[in-house]
Motif scaffolding. Structure first.
Motif, PDB file in Angstrom:
ATOM      1  N   LEU A 101       0.813  -1.219   0.000  1.00 40.67           N
ATOM      2  CA  LEU A 101       0.000   0.000   0.000  1.00 40.67           C
ATOM      3  C   LEU A 101       0.843   1.264   0.000  1.00 40.67           C
ATOM      4  O   LEU A 101       0.422   2.304  -0.528  1.00 40.67           O
ATOM      5  CB  LEU A 101      -0.939  -0.007   1.199  1.00 40.67           C
ATOM      6  N   LEU A 102       2.047   1.184   0.580  1.00 40.39           N
ATOM      7  CA  LEU A 102       2.913   2.356   0.589  1.00 40.39           C
ATOM      8  C   LEU A 102       4.066   2.202  -0.402  1.00 40.39           C
ATOM      9  O   LEU A 102       4.977   3.044  -0.438  1.00 40.39           O
ATOM     10  CB  LEU A 102       3.449   2.602   1.998  1.00 40.39           C
ATOM     11  N   GLY A 103       3.997   1.134  -1.206  1.00 42.73           N
ATOM     12  CA  GLY A 103       4.967   0.932  -2.273  1.00 42.73           C
ATOM     13  C   GLY A 103       4.339   1.279  -3.601  1.00 42.73           C
ATOM     14  O   GLY A 103       4.119   2.458  -3.918  1.00 42.73           O
ATOM     15  N   GLU A 104       3.957   0.264  -4.371  1.00 34.61           N
ATOM     16  CA  GLU A 104       3.394   0.525  -5.693  1.00 34.61           C
ATOM     17  C   GLU A 104       2.071   1.285  -5.631  1.00 34.61           C
ATOM     18  O   GLU A 104       1.789   2.143  -6.470  1.00 34.61           O
ATOM     19  CB  GLU A 104       3.249  -0.777  -6.494  1.00 34.61           C
ATOM     20  N   HIS A 105       1.233   0.996  -4.620  1.00 38.07           N
ATOM     21  CA  HIS A 105      -0.054   1.688  -4.525  1.00 38.07           C
ATOM     22  C   HIS A 105       0.108   3.166  -4.170  1.00 38.07           C
ATOM     23  O   HIS A 105      -0.770   3.979  -4.495  1.00 38.07           O
ATOM     24  CB  HIS A 105      -0.945   1.002  -3.485  1.00 38.07           C
ATOM     25  N   TYR A 106       1.185   3.495  -3.530  1.00 35.36           N
ATOM     26  CA  TYR A 106       1.430   4.882  -3.130  1.00 35.36           C
ATOM     27  C   TYR A 106       1.421   5.816  -4.349  1.00 35.36           C
ATOM     28  O   TYR A 106       0.939   6.949  -4.270  1.00 35.36           O
ATOM     29  CB  TYR A 106       2.771   4.960  -2.407  1.00 35.36           C
ATOM     30  N   HIS A 107       1.930   5.323  -5.459  1.00 39.02           N
ATOM     31  CA  HIS A 107       1.997   6.163  -6.653  1.00 39.02           C
ATOM     32  C   HIS A 107       0.600   6.476  -7.175  1.00 39.02           C
ATOM     33  O   HIS A 107       0.352   7.561  -7.707  1.00 39.02           O
ATOM     34  CB  HIS A 107       2.831   5.480  -7.727  1.00 39.02           C
ATOM     35  N   GLY A 108      -0.322   5.518  -7.036  1.00 41.58           N
ATOM     36  CA  GLY A 108      -1.699   5.790  -7.420  1.00 41.58           C
ATOM     37  C   GLY A 108      -2.324   6.877  -6.549  1.00 41.58           C
ATOM     38  O   GLY A 108      -2.987   7.791  -7.044  1.00 41.58           O
ATOM     39  N   TRP A 109      -2.088   6.782  -5.244  1.00 41.98           N
ATOM     40  CA  TRP A 109      -2.605   7.820  -4.346  1.00 41.98           C
ATOM     41  C   TRP A 109      -2.003   9.173  -4.674  1.00 41.98           C
ATOM     42  O   TRP A 109      -2.673  10.215  -4.555  1.00 41.98           O
ATOM     43  CB  TRP A 109      -2.311   7.440  -2.892  1.00 41.98           C
ATOM     44  N   GLY A 110      -0.745   9.184  -5.088  1.00 40.85           N
ATOM     45  CA  GLY A 110      -0.123  10.449  -5.462  1.00 40.85           C
ATOM     46  C   GLY A 110      -0.764  11.092  -6.674  1.00 40.85           C
ATOM     47  O   GLY A 110      -0.624  12.294  -6.898  1.00 40.85           O
ATOM     48  N   GLU A 111      -1.492  10.283  -7.457  1.00 40.41           N
ATOM     49  CA  GLU A 111      -2.181  10.779  -8.655  1.00 40.41           C
ATOM     50  C   GLU A 111      -3.697  10.837  -8.424  1.00 40.41           C
ATOM     51  O   GLU A 111      -4.479  10.812  -9.376  1.00 40.41           O
ATOM     52  CB  GLU A 111      -1.877   9.855  -9.842  1.00 40.41           C
ATOM     53  N   LEU A 113      -5.625  13.220  -7.697  1.00 47.43           N
ATOM     54  CA  LEU A 113      -6.245  14.345  -8.398  1.00 47.43           C
ATOM     55  C   LEU A 113      -6.646  13.946  -9.814  1.00 47.43           C
ATOM     56  O   LEU A 113      -7.725  14.322 -10.301  1.00 47.43           O
ATOM     57  CB  LEU A 113      -5.285  15.539  -8.422  1.00 47.43           C
ATOM     58  N   TYR A 114      -5.788  13.162 -10.488  1.00 50.17           N
ATOM     59  CA  TYR A 114      -6.108  12.712 -11.840  1.00 50.17           C
ATOM     60  C   TYR A 114      -7.405  11.911 -11.854  1.00 50.17           C
ATOM     61  O   TYR A 114      -8.276  12.115 -12.724  1.00 50.17           O
ATOM     62  CB  TYR A 114      -4.950  11.863 -12.389  1.00 50.17           C
ATOM     63  N   SER A 115      -7.548  10.985 -10.897  1.00 57.92           N
ATOM     64  CA  SER A 115      -8.758  10.160 -10.863  1.00 57.92           C
ATOM     65  C   SER A 115      -9.998  10.996 -10.603  1.00 57.92           C
ATOM     66  O   SER A 115     -11.050  10.796 -11.230  1.00 57.92           O
ATOM     67  CB  SER A 115      -8.627   9.070  -9.789  1.00 57.92           C
ATOM     68  N   VAL A 116      -9.906  11.930  -9.676  1.00 59.86           N
ATOM     69  CA  VAL A 116     -11.072  12.736  -9.330  1.00 59.86           C
ATOM     70  C   VAL A 116     -11.458  13.666 -10.478  1.00 59.86           C
ATOM     71  O   VAL A 116     -12.644  13.901 -10.735  1.00 59.86           O
ATOM     72  CB  VAL A 116     -10.801  13.532  -8.041  1.00 59.86           C
ATOM     73  N   GLN A 117     -10.481  14.170 -11.203  1.00 59.89           N
ATOM     74  CA  GLN A 117     -10.785  15.084 -12.301  1.00 59.89           C
ATOM     75  C   GLN A 117     -11.267  14.369 -13.556  1.00 59.89           C
ATOM     76  O   GLN A 117     -12.066  14.917 -14.311  1.00 59.89           O
ATOM     77  CB  GLN A 117      -9.554  15.927 -12.635  1.00 59.89           C
ATOM     78  N   THR A 118     -10.803  13.140 -13.772  1.00 57.91           N
ATOM     79  CA  THR A 118     -11.098  12.468 -15.038  1.00 57.91           C
ATOM     80  C   THR A 118     -11.947  11.211 -14.887  1.00 57.91           C
ATOM     81  O   THR A 118     -12.531  10.750 -15.877  1.00 57.91           O
ATOM     82  CB  THR A 118      -9.789  12.067 -15.739  1.00 57.91           C
ATOM     83  N   GLY A 119     -11.973  10.628 -13.701  1.00 61.13           N
ATOM     84  CA  GLY A 119     -12.628   9.327 -13.541  1.00 61.13           C
ATOM     85  C   GLY A 119     -11.728   8.184 -13.962  1.00 61.13           C
ATOM     86  O   GLY A 119     -12.139   7.015 -13.878  1.00 61.13           O
ATOM     87  N   GLY A 120     -10.520   8.484 -14.406  1.00 59.60           N
ATOM     88  CA  GLY A 120      -9.583   7.441 -14.817  1.00 59.60           C
ATOM     89  C   GLY A 120      -8.878   6.810 -13.637  1.00 59.60           C
ATOM     90  O   GLY A 120      -9.016   7.249 -12.484  1.00 59.60           O
ATOM     91  N   ILE A 121      -8.110   5.772 -13.916  1.00 60.93           N
ATOM     92  CA  ILE A 121      -7.423   5.014 -12.873  1.00 60.93           C
ATOM     93  C   ILE A 121      -6.026   5.590 -12.695  1.00 60.93           C
ATOM     94  O   ILE A 121      -5.205   5.535 -13.608  1.00 60.93           O
ATOM     95  CB  ILE A 121      -7.367   3.520 -13.232  1.00 60.93           C
ATOM     96  N   ALA A 122      -5.749   6.112 -11.514  1.00 63.60           N
ATOM     97  CA  ALA A 122      -4.481   6.796 -11.274  1.00 63.60           C
ATOM     98  C   ALA A 122      -3.290   5.852 -11.407  1.00 63.60           C
ATOM     99  O   ALA A 122      -2.230   6.251 -11.913  1.00 63.60           O
ATOM    100  CB  ALA A 122      -4.499   7.434  -9.884  1.00 63.60           C
ATOM    101  N   PHE A 123      -3.423   4.613 -10.959  1.00 62.47           N
ATOM    102  CA  PHE A 123      -2.322   3.649 -11.068  1.00 62.47           C
ATOM    103  C   PHE A 123      -1.952   3.452 -12.535  1.00 62.47           C
ATOM    104  O   PHE A 123      -0.782   3.500 -12.903  1.00 62.47           O
ATOM    105  CB  PHE A 123      -2.740   2.316 -10.436  1.00 62.47           C
TER     106      PHE A 123
END
Length: 336
Positions: A101-111, A113-123
């Motif tokens: 969750l704090l490794g590969e998934h962390y990068h998704g959380w860092g993005e 804003l992208y998911s909220v603005q577009t509905g796309g998958i941040a990962f």
């Protein structure tokens, strides 16, 4: 105690982010394992973990202030009960979950804003591929993620078995069952039943070994395949834990419909997922829902949303059974 000011509340949340990042680094450097046999100097810990001693000291000092490790004398650290949760072999540890969750998934959380603005998958946006393909091309991380899910759901499995009577079933198919931990626990509690763990071939490579190690080879088999294409027929119960929340509505309905098509009238389908209550109250599923948003494109759902999925797949929605753990419930459907 005076109530927190709004600013203090927000700053506490930010500090929690700093602390979780610090926990991840300690887990990645295996500090808890290095302290398993007694206190060590920070210089010894740095040498063993490939770290910069002055910087490692600052990290461990911060964690010790939170009860994770203890500085017993200047520059000497020891394990604490909280830190044992970061030891890979400790019962009930969460190390694999922290690393994922704090490794590969962390990068998704860092993005996010992208998911909220577009509905796309941040990962997907960050890595250029979906999470399941990423795990197939990063088998070490994929294995760690499987360990994480196993460790985090062992208590869920106990709660499921305590809340539901599986004795009426002859054959149970665990759709997306991974290493088979849930199905094996059910079979141990239900001696007359048999089962099949069904998942992608690369996932179940070691599942048969785990089944044999648990003495269940005669009652539990494995089958590899793609649950978006088909599921094994011939069972009277189909179960899936933390599966539906990974997928968009269209994919979730397709998966449920594949189950419905091989089910007979009276057969049951049980989904084990968070069920989000109405209202503003806190619920673990509300934050897990954001994890699904950034990592898989799926979602946690309300009871009404589960009912919609089931009915679209040709299943009757029966009921939601709450468990002792608030973050998961049993959603029961039936083939008419």
């Amino acid at each position: 105690m005076e109530p927190l000011t709004p600013s203090t509340r927000i700053l506490q949340i930010i500090a929690g982010h700093w602390l979780s990042c610090s926990v991840y680094v300690a887990a990645k450097l295996n500090i808890a394992e290095l302290l398993a046999n007694g206190p060590q100097t920070v210089e010894a810990l740095a040498a063993a973990s490939g770290s910069h001693a002055p910087s490692l000291y600052r990290l461990l000092r911060a964690l010790a202030a939170e009860g994770i490790f203890e500085e017993t004398s200047k520059g000497v650290f020891s394990i604490t009960p909280a830190a044992t949760a970061l030891q890979e072999d400790a019962p009930g540890n969460v190390k694999a979950f922290v690393l994922a969750l704090l490794g590969e998934h962390y990068h998704g959380w860092g993005e996010l804003l992208y998911s909220v603005q577009t509905g796309g998958i941040a990962f997907d946006h960050h890595f250029g591929t979906d999470i399941w393909s990423w795990y197939r091309s990063h088998p070490a991380e994929g294995l760690n993620f499987m360990k994480a899910m196993t460790a985090m759901t062992q208590y869920v499995d106990k709660a499921i078995i305590a809340a539901y009577d599986f004795s009426g079933f002859n054959t149970i198919v665990d759709v997306g069952g991974g290493n088979g931990a849930l199905l094996m626990a059910i079979l141990k509690a239900t001696p007359a039943a048999t089962g099949i763990v069904y998942d992608a071939p690369y996932v179940i490579e070691k599942t048969a070994e785990a089944i044999a190690a648990n003495g269940l080879t005669n009652r539990c088999g494995v089958k590899g395949g793609d649950f978006f294409k088909s599921v094994p027929p011939g069972a009277d119960a189909y179960i899936m834990k933390y599966i539906l929340h990974d997928w968009y509505e269209e994919d979730a309905i397709r998966l449920l419909r594949n189950c419905s098509e091989v089910m007979k009238p009276g057969d049951k389908l049980l989904a084990f997922d968070a069920v989000i209550p109405e209202g503003n109250g806190p619920h673990p599923g509300k934050l897990f829902d954001i994890t699904m948003l950034v990592a898989t494109g799926g979602r946690e759902r309300t009871a009404q949303e589960f009912q919609y999925l089931f009915e679209q797949a040709g299943l009757q929605f029966n009921r939601v059974i709450p468990l002792a753990l608030p973050d998961v419930s049993i959603v029961e459907g039936e083939k008419l």
